[in-house]
Every structure is written in structure tokens, then in C-alpha cells.
Design an enzyme around this catalytic site. Structure first.
Site, PDB file in Angstrom:
ATOM      1  N   GLU A 179      -7.756  -1.639 -11.018  1.00  0.00           N
ATOM      2  CA  GLU A 179      -8.418  -2.069 -12.591  1.00  0.00           C
ATOM      3  C   GLU A 179      -7.678  -3.648 -11.599  1.00  0.00           C
ATOM      4  OE1 GLU A 179      -5.811   0.702 -13.210  1.00  0.00           O
ATOM      5  OE2 GLU A 179      -6.905   0.494 -15.255  1.00  0.00           O
TER       6      GLU A 179
ATOM      7  N   GLN B  38      -7.926   1.611  -6.519  1.00  0.00           N
ATOM      8  CA  GLN B  38      -8.803   2.743  -6.151  1.00  0.00           C
ATOM      9  C   GLN B  38     -10.284   2.947  -6.151  1.00  0.00           C
ATOM     10  OE1 GLN B  38      -7.297   3.259 -10.323  1.00  0.00           O
ATOM     11  NE2 GLN B  38      -9.115   4.845 -10.351  1.00  0.00           N
TER      12      GLN B  38
END
Lengths: 762, 762
Positions: free
Chosen positions: A465, A580
Site C-alpha cells: 500500500e 509488505q
């Protein structure tokens, strides 16, 4: 073996952390690991699954029920609370085997004496509405003791209040708190029965707390019990009647019987899910604890709720359901309790209309699932989900409108369930509709590039994100492709096996876009591929043009410790640093489509660039490390994941937003890393493949697996795999180790499959 | 009539502003309106058009030449400088009729006396390399005077230094400063001849400044002259030889003859461009001043340069050429001096390869013109063009990679020129290639939406830069459509009229995408249209979902006066507040495609939402206000635009980036508002349409227009339009007022066309 989480002293700094660490729950409600005398200041919460409320224009979040277990002890008119008096001794314990919480605190009282207060409580697995507690007091000296106990109606809310018209009444010795939620006017009832065999009771009219006073004699133990039932208007038409009935029934059975019923169910649960690691006590404990955290939030009964990103540990993240469920928790439940998965997937089916509304809101066809899903499937995610620490202003983020992979995640989950369990009824119960609507959504989201002659997926945010609004995110495109394939496969399956249902289910789509268009799109759909030279798959278009900075260098640029690395001006957004696993997650999801070399190249490329700013990240690196035969690369990531709720060392703030709570996705990720990663279990409805990749110091992993109705035991060591079947085993499964020939066995037989020595990279 | 800009005292605060306001220039170089004794601290600059240099990793910017006019006066050993001594009297004057700068300063000297120093200078329009200056001194008392004059080699640079190997020599009484630019090793030579008929001269070997000392007698005037030539390696193989030759020739002619040649050329220029407004002296002066600013930067000779966004007033904005030229300056030059437009358009043709490189860099076909164009056409715009005032960090902005309309702007400019002048040779001299390559770029940039069955333009930044990365920006899409149409029209024109050239020019595109693909795209290309009910054209997809906040409210949220409203977290980005005209600009550009009602509805909708954060914005609202018959709505916007460089009240900072300097786009915008707006002139190569919309207090607008080789005079009042033709008028033009019948007239005839009273909305 160790099943106990324990504190041996009281540390005020750990109140919030321990509230998560010592959680109880049963899927219907969560009860934070707080102490009996605590109030909302210490974040006591009885968080209800599936009941949401919105106050004004604040964030919509789950309702916390009044706490029926509030209990305060006074000695000679002095309140005995760990918050006010330094205890002489204090232990807080959670037994994860039985899901029971225990506290024992010894307080110094006047004249050198000591009073010990204990409390045991459990959130019944047998009756999901029930909280049960047992208390005792013992003093070394005679003293005057008072106990205040009842219902704490002053609930903790992040964006409350949510309960209105609070009213307390006493009926047949049962205290009843009734209120109604603000937005949907859903009644919330907490009924409490406190059973004392001693003392004088004082309860003022309308009060929610009574006072029991008595002269305690030195050396004598005074014990009492509480039975609390929670019902809402979502559970029953007459929640009050049901709650009172429940409490009376509980009292009639008594504490021990209730606990036994609870314990037996927990025995049963562990018998389907406990994983034993030989050779690593720390890992053993952390993994078991992770499994516990998953079990206490599993919706075993309701198909109207799923598992929120912070479980039932409070109202953080709006109590919303994210992709976490499908992508990180599903595998555990698939292998141990598939009917939970059916509930989770039915929740997506029930919220299809919300997803359709969201797609329509943005001008798309089909179903665009909520990034933050609650009861209706409408998106609880705001466009401004993080505050800028430098200006205090809300920051436009693109979680809600650009993280389109969520629809692919849902489809992935449904298909996994069907493949794994063979339960095709999910498809005819709404699953097919969800799949097709998600495919239609992607078809309408996609654009065709006339020069490159291919369909592309533009302007999305992938799992990473920190990079919003990117084009052709490899992960997203891979999921879109899978969605289209599943949509076609579903149609083929239904048409062949359930032609009547198929014709009925597919009728609404006859004017398209439907299968023909999906096929067209698939035929020229672009999914980023490994670079021929480096084997690296570019995370999204032009990722390689970003500043390729070291993580330590990036961190040295931080000006405010809570600053968000993503968003408009985030530090990571213009660099190659990821929040991530993104490409690596895709490599894990579609592990059979990529070579070991590709996996390794991407692991090595992306891992140093991964900040692991999400608790969902490390487990993926562990999984892929195991997959490529480097389990010891993966081990630290596994441990980090498995201990996240034990250490409490996860991120607590993003911007000025509190994001603490439990981490079920990490809990699920720990299980995946251990079982699908290190133990190398791989079942997709066909052969049970086992290709172990155990960390150096692990002797074996042993676990039960429930596959197609059979529960078998697997023992996976470095030398051999043993399959232990029960007397009623069907004999239907086929086992293969290290890609070798499939073997089957009959009931009661132990199948031993030898392993050839694997080259490990340590 | 007033042609003089003047200060009557010295105010240190205004040094920077006046540097812009009192500019001289001739398109080859600009000379800031600084005083003779000033140095780089006061931003003295001799900015050279088209010579750029990059120092290290700093921004590439134009080279400032050493200042050959540096002159300091000492009286009795005391330096006389407005910076150090409060003058008794001081005037600074710019005569925009003759483009000559004058200063006169009276200083108190010892014993109650006074010394007056005057200086006149001009940047020769006759010899573009020449700076010429005349000085005088007069004292009321006998005193010892020293004059230091020479070349100031310590140049002002924003991102310098740019000149290396600085060397000064004296040759035949000419001081020569030679150096070489850092990046491209281009020689830069300044030759200076100071002619004194008095005093003793002292010049140390290698020094760039000499000292003339003499005893000044009371009441006597001492006059001297300087001739300075600037040459670079871009101008001549032997710039030093040329410069020295130039200076000698100038000296031989003498100041008065040089000035006369300069003045005659300026007379000629004004005769083609002066606009007379009856009834509004303030507007008259401001408009004339705006025209002056355009004339001093016009590349009358070179087709290798265009006009930078801050003219030649320094190195601001990297001396780069933006869309400003095509969209805001072109119309003035088209009507007054079309050969300048040809030069400007040839500049785009010469930089086509840079635009091709940029397109290729981003993976597109064709030509993606530089947002900030310099000598090669490679983009000088960085991805981080503004600093965040809250963190001091560079902010990722999307000027460079998303403002794709620039390629459409270039095509629009070329086609305007061809249409207006009928000079189709521009197309065969590279214009067609530019047009086709830009169309190819857009074809490769576009995406096809299979559900909506249309081509769209995604992920762009329109003129309203506060909203980056939007889809289907109405302005951009309209320009893309026009580009495709022009591409097809160009092909048709060439094929019909220049078949040989056509077959040669089109050959490289034979493998496509070319005309067939352009046609396909045009056939289903989406351009946002007026909403049937409100008539408002949505600026881009989902604009209407943004927070619709009042501008005053938005401004009340400002935390730092220099904070940028756009960028990642800009205040305006999540609201409907625009930086500048966007839809309304499109309505002006394509004025014949939209009804008055649509223009009015959009004016009324967008104007209150426009921050006018760009100096390019207000003139567009003036233009469209005039177009819809509401000139008095537009008048304040016109005045704001026309006075921008007189008041110096424009934005000086964006973030911490200095953006001061002159505003040629606003200067051009003021002309457009007055002539194309209020006077209502509209010629596109066919009929000369005139549809006046004069502000209430304007009696008439009178101006010369050069159309297809004829220069005619127009006098436009509220009652009638008079066309005054010269004796050599061809008689070819057709005039129509208020959409009426076309009329023509013969040479020397005055055509009077009566106007019917127009309904004005005041």
C-alpha cells in the site's frame, strides 16, 4: 506441555498489550484480557461480532456490550485494585488449552495481613452468549470486605457512543441492562446473575452494581460465581427474555458443569487443529498461541459474520473484515474446520449486494468488494484513512477505491473452499454469482491497450500500500486472471453437473459481459512476467524507475516516528521500498506456476526492499523461503509472525491512528508458514502433496488434518512422513511426498513414506 | 499618450520587482531592470536565450552572461550607490515606445553639494548582440570623481556556476571577457568598449573593471558611452572576433545612430502591434505594457528558441518553454508578426527528437513534448518540482509525466499558424511530422474501455494542476481529439496539394499506427460533454464527487502561506477548487463548438471554484465573459492579467521555490482578452469575424492586424467597426460583424460596418 500464557507481576504499561494477549472469545463475542476491576480507561471490551453502529459522522464500528463481569473488592473500605495499590503478588494467566483466564492478586491489608483475590473466567464455547466467572477471597486476617459487582454500562468506544436508552432492572435476581444501538436501533441486552452464599447485598433501585458486605474471617475462603448472558436484537426477537433464560439455565447447571461443556468443546477443537513441533519449544508455544487466537474468533455458527482484521479485540480498524480473512486465515480453517470456511464464504455471498453497490458507485459492473467490510458489505473504508502527522490533516489514501484485488481475493477464497472440500453446493448457494460478478467487475475495470494489444489493469493499489495508483500490479493482475479463469471454470462445472441451477443462475447475465467477454479478455490479458535475465517480476509498471534506496537509509529520513510511509507524500512512495510482500505473495499464491529460480530471485530482490510494515508480510517470506528449500531464511519471519500478539511489538500507530489489537492474519500466517511452508503440506482437492522443508532444529511437525470428511494425523520429519488414520478412515486420500508416486492406505493403517535427503540452503 | 513606466524614488524592497518591471530585451537576450551599480545580489542578469547549462545534479537553466554595463561612480572616494546612500532625488524610467531605460540619481556630496548621475541604456533591436549605454555626471561643486566601469564577471545564477575558465583581456581598447559553459563547453564572450573623452584611466592587467578619475568642475556635464557585445559559440565560430568587431562597429556609428536604428525598428513594431483603448487609460497603459513585454522576448530571428515562461527575466523555471507559448502568446504574434510564430513553431519542430525520446522513455509511441522544454526538447521538468514546506522534502508532482496535453498544445499551435497565415510550408518543413507523431503518442497513450466501447485518456494532469492523475480531463480529451483531426486533415491536405512531399513524409509511418488507427480512435473517442440539465462539463471523471468547498474556507485551512495547494497532500486536491481555468479554457479554445448557454453555465460554475493560482487563469475568464456578452464580468480578470508585471503582485513562491519574474503568458492573455475578447476579433484564415463585447466604459479599441500579408487598421466601437486599409492593400479579406454578411473593400477605402446594439449583461 506448555499451554499457559502468564504474567507474574503487574505492569501498568502492559495493560493495553495484555488486553490483547489474554483475550478470550468464542466467535460471537470477544472479551479483552483485562482485570476484573478495570473500566473503559483500561480498554475493557466485550466486542460483539457483526453488530455495527455509526455515531454521527464518525467511523462506523462494532458495538461493545456492557461488561457484565465488573467486580471490585474493598477491604476495610479500601478499594483493592492493581491500578491503585502495588500488589504483594500478582499473576495473570491464560490457559489456551481450555480458553480460560485466571488472575490471582495478593494485596497487603492493614496490620501486616494479606488478602488474596482470584478470578477465573471463560467465554463459553458451548453457549456463545455466555460469560462465566468464579471468584474467591481469602484474607490472613479478619477484616471487613465489600464486593461491588454488576454490569459496567459505561462502555469503551473509539467512535461512540453506540448504546442509547440504557436501562437497568432487576428481575428474579437477575440484573438486566438494556439499551438500543443508535443507528439501527438494535437492542443490546446483558443479563447478570451473581451468586453469593454469604454477605449482605445492597442494590439501589436502577443501579447496575450491587454491594455485598461481610466480615471475612482469617484463613477462610469465600467463593462466588457470576453468569452473564449477552443477546442482541440480531440474535433473538426477545433478547431480554433469552438472556434471562440463559442466565437462569447457567446458574442451574453451575460453574463446573458449564466449564466442563466448554472444555470438552475446546478439547475437540484442539484435536482438529493442534500442531506439534518437535525440537523448538518457543516455536511450538507461539504457533499454538496463534492457533488459539484464531479459534477464539472463528464464526462457528453464524454465516453472517466473518473475522475482522483485529479479531474481536475491540473496535480498531472499525471491526472491519479485510482480505486478511481469505488470504491469511482461510488455510488454517480449511485444514482444521472447513465449516468455518463455509461460514466465512457465505458472509461474502450475503454481502454481495454491498459489493454491487460499491462497483456501481464507481461506475463499474459486477461486484467490487469492500476494502473494509461490515454487516452489509458496504465499504466502511473512508477516502481519508490516515492523518498526516505533520499537518494533522486527513490524508487521501487509496485503500477504498483502488485496492481492487479484494474481489479477486474473495473469488480465490470461494474457489479454494470448493476445491479443497469438494463442497460444490457453495457455488449454487450464491458462490457462482459472487465469482461471476467479480469477473464482470474486473472486465469493466480493465482497459485495452491498442498498441500493445492486451488488456491491462490500471490505477490500482496492490498489497504494497505504499505504492498507490499503480498500473499492472503483478499480484492484482494475477488475481484478475485467476478470477476470469475461475468464472469460466465455475460455469463449465455448473453446466456439466448442475445444468438446471446453471441455467437459472446464469440467466441474469445473458446480456453480458459474461463468459464470451471473459474469454476474450483472458486471451490477451497481461500479467507481468519474470525478466528473462534477472528473473525478477516487476511489481508494477515502472517500479524499476523508482529510487532504489536501502531501508536503513529510508528510515534515516524519518522526521516523525508515527509518519505514514505511504500516501501522497510518504517516504516510501517514490522509492522501491515495499510495505509488505506483493510479488512474493503472488509467487506463493500461484506457487505451481513459477520455478524455484524465479521464486528465489524475487525473494532475494524484494525481501531487502520490504519494510514489513504490515503484520501480513513476514509469513509470506517464510513460506516462500521454505518453498525454495531455504527454511532457515524463513524461520525468523515465521517467529516474528507467530509471536506478534505475545510480544505486542507490532505497529501501534499509523499517523495518529491507533491500530493496536490482535493480529489474526499473522496468526493464520504463522500456521501457513509452519504447515504449508516448513511441513510442506499441499492439498488442493486432489493428491495430498507433502514436501517438507523443516528448519534445521525442527525434528518434526505433527498435526491433524481434516480432508474431505476424514481427519488424519500427519507426522512430518526430515526422514519420513507418517500418515496415521483413524478406525473410520475412508481410505480415499492419496499421499505423495517430494513429488513422488501417490500412495493410499486403509483405515487404522500407518502409512510411512520415506523422504530422500533434501539439499537445504542454510 | 503615456509610454513611460517610472519610479520617482528608490525603494530597496522593490529591487527584485523592478528588475522585472523595467526589463529590456530583444529576444536574443534579456537585461533586467537593475541599476548600473548593482551586482548579483540585486539579481542583475543578462539572460541568454537558448543557451542552457547544467551544474552537477542541479536544475538545468539558461546561462546569464557577464554584465558588460557595470558602472560605479565615486565622489571624493565615496561610492555613490542607491544601496548605500539615500539619494536626494532618484528616477528610474522605462520608455516602452523606444525600449530604452533611463535612470537619474542625485546624491548629496560633501559641503552641501550634489552630484547627478544619469544613465540611458537599450538592448539593440537592430543588432541583437548589442547593449548600448550613455552616462553623464554633473556636480554642483568641484569634486574628485572616479568611475569604475567594465564587465561584472561575477554573475548571478540560481543553479550555477555555469561559466568556467573566465579570462579577461584588453584588445584594441576593448575589454573581452571569455569563458566556457560547463556542460556543453560553449564559449560565452562579452566585449566592452567604454568611450571617455576625459579623465585618467587605470586598468590593471587582467582586471575586468577599469577606473577613470578626474576632477569634475562645478556645473559641467561629463558624458561617456559604452558599447557591449555578447556572443556565444552558438552564434558564431569565432565569437570573440565577432564581439570585438561588433563593438568597434558600434563605436564607429556612435550612440545616437545606434539608438536611431533601434528606435526605428521599435516604431515599426508598434505600428504592427499597438492597441489603442479609448475610454480607459489604466487599461490602455497596462495592455501596452503587456505588449512591450512580449516584444522584448520575441525570437525575431532564431527558429531555435521559443519564449520561456518567465521570458528572459532570469533563470526562474529553468528558462524553460511551456505550453504558455502556444496557448497564451501565439495569438498576439499571429496577429502582429506571424514570422515570430513561424520561429516558435520551428523550435518545436527542431525539438521533435527530444519529444520522441520522452515518449519512448515512458513506453509510448510518437512525440510527448517536454513540459519544460529547453534547447534539445528533452524535458527539464523533474519529478519533484516543489518542496513540501512542512517537511522540507521534495514532493512528487506530475507535471512532467502526466501533463500530456502539451503535445496537443503544440499541434494546436502549428495548425493555428497554418490556418491563420496559409503558410503550408511549415507542414512540409517538419510540421506534419510533429502533428503525426503527437497523434501517434496519443493513440498509444489512450486506452479502450470495452464496456463503454470508447477510447479514453486516463491518468493525466490538466491545466488545473491541483488535480493530478485524473481520468478523461475534458480539456485534454478535447485537445487529443483535435490532434487526431488535425493529423488526418494534414494528411489529406498534403496528399492533395503536395503529393510528393506527402508520400515521402508519410513513408516512415506506413507500418502504423497512422491514419487508419487515428480514424478508429476518433470514431469512438470520448470527450466529456455538458450535463443535459446543468450544462456543466465535468472537468474530469468524478470531479463532482470531490468536496465542494468555498475558496475562502479552503484558504482558512492554510497552515503555511507558501504551502502548495496541489501535490500529494495539497489542500485543493481533494476539493473542487481549481488552480486555473480548465474547462473554461477548453470552451474558449473551441468556442465555436459550444453554445453561449454552455459557456455561461460553466463560467458560473467554475469561476467561484478557481483559485487563479496561475497567472494564466484570469484572462481566460475575461475572454469567455466577453464571448457570452458579459464583458464587465471579465474586465477585472483582464486588468488583473494586464497589470501582473506592473504591480509585481503575482505569486513569488510555491513551496520554497522562487517563481518570480515576468509573465509573458499573462501579457499574451491580456492581449487576447482585449482583442479576441472585448474587441471580438476572430479570424481563422477565412472571414474576419468581429463581434465586439466592450466593457461599459470603453469607447473603442483600435489596432493594426496583419493578415495574409496585409496590415489593416481596425477601429471597433460599440456602434460600428471601421476597417482602414493601406494604399497597397490586396483587397482579399472579407469582414463580417456580429455574424452578418461578409464585406470586402478595396485599397485605401475605409469600410464601415454598423453594429446592432448588443444586449450586455453588466
Amino acid at each position: 506441555m506448555n499451554w499457559i500464557v502468564k504474567e507474574s507481576c503487574f505492569d501498568k504499561q502492559l495493560v493495553t498489550t495484555n488486553g490483547n494477549k489474554y483475550m478470550l472469545g468464542n466467535g460471537y463475542m470477544g472479551y479483552r484480557g483485562t482485570l476484573e476491576e478495570f473500566s473503559k480507561t483500561e480498554l475493557v471490551a466485550v466486542t460483539l461480532a457483526g453488530l455495527y453502529d455509526k455515531e454521527g459522522d464518525k467511523w462506523r464500528e462494532p458495538v461493545n456490550a456492557p461488561n457484565g463481569l465488573l467486580t471490585k473488592v474493598f477491604c476495610n473500605d479500601q478499594l483493592l485494585s492493581v491500578l491503585d495499590c502495588e500488589p504483594v503478588a500478582h499473576t495473570q494467566e491464560l490457559n489456551i488449552r481450555n480458553a480460560i483466564h485466571h488472575r490471582s492478586t495478593e494485596y497487603a491489608v492493614s496490620d501486616g495481613g494479606a488478602l488474596t483475590f482470584t478470578a477465573d473466567r471463560f467465554v463459553s464455547q458451548d453457549n456463545l452468549h455466555l460469560l462465566v466467572s468464579k471468584y474467591s477471597i481469602r484474607s490472613t486476617q479478619d477484616c471487613r470486605v465489600a464486593i461491588e459487582t454488576g454490569i459496567d454500562v459505561d462502555v469503551w468506544d473509539i467512535n461512540g457512543p453506540h448504546l442509547y436508552g440504557q436501562k437497568v432492572q432487576l428481575k428474579d435476581e437477575v440484573l438486566i441492562s438494556s439499551s438500543v444501538s443508535g443507528e439501527l436501533k438494535i437492542p443490546v441486552v446483558v443479563a447478570e446473575r451473581a451468586y453469593f452464599s454469604f454477605g449482605e447485598e445492597l442494590l439501589e433501585d436502577g443501579a447496575a452494581v450491587r454491594r455485598i458486605s461481610f466480615d471475612a474471617r482469617a484463613g477462610e475462603t469465600y467463593e462466588w460465581f457470576k453468569y452473564v448472558a449477552v443477546y442482541t436484537g440480531l440474535d433473538a426477537d426477545q433478547p431480554e427474555t433469552e438472556a434471562v433464560k440463559s442466565v437462569h439455565a447457567a446458574e442451574a447447571l453451575g460453574y463446573e458443569a458449564l466449564f466442563k461443556a466448554h472444555r470438552l468443546l475446546w478439547d475437540e477443537r484442539w484435536s482438529h487443529s493442534d500442531v506439534i513441533i518437535e525440537g523448538d519449544e518457543a516455536a511450538q508455544f507461539a504457533l499454538r498461541y496463534s492457533i488459539y487466537q484464531l479459534l477464539i474468533i472463528a464464526p462457528t455458527v453464524s454465516e453472517k459474520v466473518s473475522i475482522p482484521a483485529r479479531g474481536l479485540s475491540g473496535q480498531v480498524y472499525k471491526g472491519a473484515v479485510f482480505w486478511d480473512t481469505e488470504m491469511f486465515m482461510l488455510p488454517f480453517f480449511l485444514h482444521s474446520d472447513p465449516k468455518v470456511v463455509r461460514n466465512l464464504m457465505m458472509y461474502r455471498i450475503h454481502t454481495l449486494d454491498g459489493a454491487r453497490r460499491k462497483a456501481a458507485e464507481y461506475g463499474f459492473l459486477g461486484a467490487f468488494y469492500a476494502w473494509e467490510s461490515q454487516d452489509t458489505g458496504d465499504d466502511a473504508c473512508t477516502l481519508f484513512n490516515v492523518n498526516d502527522v505533520f499537518t494533522g490533516r486527513p490524508m487521501r489514501t487509496y485503500f477504498r477505491d483502488k485496492q481492487v484485488h479484494i474481489s479477486g481475493d474473495v473469488v480465490h477464497g470461494i474457489w479454494k473452499y470448493v476445491q479443497f472440500t469438494g463442497d460444490e453446493s457453495l457455488l449454487t448457494s450464491g458462490g457462482a454469482e459472487v465469482i461471476w460478478e467479480c469477473a464482470r467487475f474486473f472486465y469493466s475495470y480493465a482497459y485495452y491497450n491498442s498498441v500493445k494489444q492486451r488488456f491491462e489493469i490500471l490505477d490500482v493499489t496492490g498489497p504494497d500500500e505504499y505504492h498507490e495508483r499503480v498500473n499492472n500490479n503483478a499480484f492484482t493482475n494475477a488475481l484478475v486472471k485467476e478470477t476470469l479463469e475461475i468464472a469460466l471454470r465455475t460455469a463449465a462445472l455448473l453446466e456439466a453437473k448442475y445444468p438446471e441451477e446453471y441455467s437459472q443462475l446464469s440467466a441474469p447475465f445473458s446480456s453480458g459481459p459474461f463468459l464470451k467477454e471473459f474469454k476474450t479478455m483472458l486471451d490477451s490479458f497481461y500479467v507481468p512476467q519474470p525478466d528473462p535475465a534477472s528473473l525478477v517480476i516487476e511489481q508494477f509498471d515502472r517500479y524499476h524507475t523508482l529510487e532504489d534506496v536501502e531501508l536503513t537509509e529510508l528510515k534515516s529520513r524519518v522526521l516523525n516516528k508515527n509518519e505514514y510511509f505511504g500516501g501522497g507524500n510518504g517516504l516510501a512512495t517514490t522509492t522501491t521500498i515495499l510495505k509488505q510482500a506483493d510479488v512474493v505473495l503472488m509467487l506463493n499464491l500461484f506457487k505451481h506456476s513459477f520455478s524455484k529460480e524465479v521464486k528465489q530471485a524475487n525473494w532475494e530482490f524484494y525481501e531487502p526492499r520490504t519494510e514489513h510494515g504490515s503484520s501480513l508480510s513476514p509469513c509470506i517470506y517464510a513460506l516462500v523461503a521454505a518453498d525454495i528449500g531455504s527454511p532457515d531464511w524463513g524461520y525468523p519471519y515465521f517467529m516474528r509472525t507467530a509471536t506478534v500478539d505475545l510480544t505486542g511489538e507490532s505497529k501501534q500507530y499509523v499517523g495518529d491512528l491507533y491500530i493496536g489489537g490482535t493480529h489474526p492474519a499473522a496468526n493464520g500466517g504463522a500456521w501457513m508458514a509452519a504447515v504449508l511452508g516448513f511441513a510442506g503440506l499441499d492439498y488442493d482437492g486432489g493428491v495430498v502433496h507433502i514436501n517438507p522443508s523443516l528448519p534445521k532444529h525442527w525434528q518434526s511437525v505433527q498435526l491433524p488434518v481434516t480432508l474431505r470428511g476424514d481427519t488424519i494425523q500427519l507426522r512430518i520429519s526430515k526422514d519420513e512422513v507418517t500418515v496415521i488414520t483413524a478406525a473410520d478412515y475412508s481410505g480415499d486420500l492419496v499421499f505423495s511426498v517430494q513429488g513422488g508416486e501417490g500412495k493410499s492406505c486403509s483405515a487404522g493403517e500407518n502409512l510411512r513414506l520415506a523422504l530422500s535427503k533434501r539439499e537445504y540452503k542454510y
